[in-house]
Design a protein around this motif. Structure first.
Motif, PDB file in Angstrom:
ATOM      1  N   ALA A 234       1.055  -0.821  -0.245  1.00  0.00           N
ATOM      2  CA  ALA A 234      -0.519   0.072  -0.646  1.00  0.00           C
ATOM      3  C   ALA A 234       1.112   0.892   0.116  1.00  0.00           C
ATOM      4  O   ALA A 234       0.598   2.329  -0.245  1.00  0.00           O
ATOM      5  N   LYS A 235       1.779   0.878   0.618  1.00  0.00           N
ATOM      6  CA  LYS A 235       3.060   2.055   0.743  1.00  0.00           C
ATOM      7  C   LYS A 235       3.187   2.939  -0.796  1.00  0.00           C
ATOM      8  O   LYS A 235       3.227   4.040  -0.753  1.00  0.00           O
ATOM      9  N   SER A 236       3.210   2.798  -1.424  1.00  0.00           N
ATOM     10  CA  SER A 236       4.237   2.935  -2.425  1.00  0.00           C
ATOM     11  C   SER A 236       2.923   3.536  -3.103  1.00  0.00           C
ATOM     12  O   SER A 236       2.650   4.164  -3.757  1.00  0.00           O
ATOM     13  N   LEU A 237       1.678   3.353  -2.608  1.00  0.00           N
ATOM     14  CA  LEU A 237       0.824   3.251  -3.935  1.00  0.00           C
ATOM     15  C   LEU A 237      -0.451   4.428  -3.703  1.00  0.00           C
ATOM     16  O   LEU A 237      -0.565   5.571  -4.004  1.00  0.00           O
ATOM     17  N   ILE A 238       0.077   4.609  -2.216  1.00  0.00           N
ATOM     18  CA  ILE A 238      -0.938   5.766  -1.528  1.00  0.00           C
ATOM     19  C   ILE A 238       0.536   7.069  -1.944  1.00  0.00           C
ATOM     20  O   ILE A 238      -0.058   8.041  -1.649  1.00  0.00           O
ATOM     21  N   LYS A 239       1.423   6.756  -1.549  1.00  0.00           N
ATOM     22  CA  LYS A 239       2.710   8.150  -2.011  1.00  0.00           C
ATOM     23  C   LYS A 239       2.161   8.622  -4.019  1.00  0.00           C
ATOM     24  O   LYS A 239       2.282   9.531  -3.496  1.00  0.00           O
TER      25      LYS A 239
END
Ligand code: A2H
Length: 253
Positions: A234-239
């Motif tokens: 999720a980290k890179s998608l949210i970023k």
């Protein structure tokens, strides 16, 4: 300064107008406190913003309409990363101290709280990131203890002219399920380690290390568009989403 550059996501926390007298020259511009984070996936749980009360900050022009409040050091770095009105030159519209920023109401991307306030944290470093830190007490032991200190100690609030309504209504928001420490992992580890205040530097550094690995590799999102997804994915998608919506920029140092 390490040899390997650290890449941060700068979260654009918008200062809600009208601005206080010291900042009146900024009226009419889009003004942001630019908070440096390594955990963009935690932005749902923001409860406030941290500044160093004695820290020196400035309001720097990013382009013709947008202004970032941060340290001069980070403004200079940003100017060499195409984030300044004048190429390679930071231009400051007004110099400010952390104390000047305390109490500013902000609107921050992804936060469930519509308005959050700028508050003091004594461990904020002015030679790292932007000197502006967003607070996620569910998942950061530093943030948890600093908010705990303000809530528990009226004299500490009074010292910095902090109104109760900037602090007391803000509760920990569960956003990530940690495999070993539950959905308020920062609170759990601080209680387990019997940490008494934000000044217990060594214990807090230990606490951070202990919860980080499990949270990152086996944590699961409990809220938002990517509910149920592993934090790691999720980290890179949210970023990317924050960058695309122009609610954040990338910054390295
Ligand atoms: B992190 P590293 Cl939920 N002074 O963001 C003190 N701390 C600072 C800072 C400064 N000038 N600039 C950034 N930081 C904090 C979220 C978060 C963070 C969570 C959990 C852990 C965590 C919400 N606060 O960091 O030394 C910011 O807090 C654990 C390391 O460059 C930033 O990410 O590794 C992190 O420290 C960057 O620290």
């Amino acid at each position: 300064e390490g040899v390997i550059p650290q890449e941060y996501t700068l979260i654009k926390m918008e200062v809600i107008s009208p601005f206080p007298p010291k900042m009146s020259v900024l009226e009419g511009k889009k003004v942001y406190l630019a908070a440096a984070t390594l955990r963009p996936e935690t932005m749902y749980g923001q409860t406030n913003c941290w500044v160093l009360p004695d820290g020196k900050y400035g309001a720097f022009e990013i382009n013709d309409t947008e202004v970032f409040i941060l340290t001069r050091r980070s403004a200079l770095n940003l100017a060499y990363q195409k984030l300044s009105r004048v190429p390679e030159k930071p231009t400051c519209l007004v110099e400010l101290t952390g104390q000047d920023l305390i109490g500013l109401p902000l609107k921050s991307p992804l936060a469930f709280n519509d308005i959050i306030y700028t508050l003091p944290m004594l461990s904020v470093l002015t030679d790292k990131g932007t000197g502006i830190v967003t607070s996620v007490p569910s998942d950061s032991p530093d943030d948890y203890m600093a908010l705990h200190d303000l809530k528990a100690k009226p004299a500490f609030r009074a010292k910095y002219g902090i109104k109760d309504e900037w602090v007391l209504p803000f509760e920990i928001i569960p956003i990530i399920e940690h495999p070993d420490f539950g959905n308020k992992s920062a609170e759990k580890i601080c209680i387990e380690k019997k940490i008494k205040s934000q000044n217990e530097r060594e214990k807090l550094d230990d606490a951070k290390k202990i919860i980080y690995k499990g949270g990152f590799y086996s944590g699961t999102m409990l809220v938002g568009e990517f509910t149920g997804m592993k934090v790691q994915e999720a980290k890179s998608l949210i970023k990317d989403k924050l960058l695309e919506l122009e609610q954040a920029v990338v910054y390295s140092e």
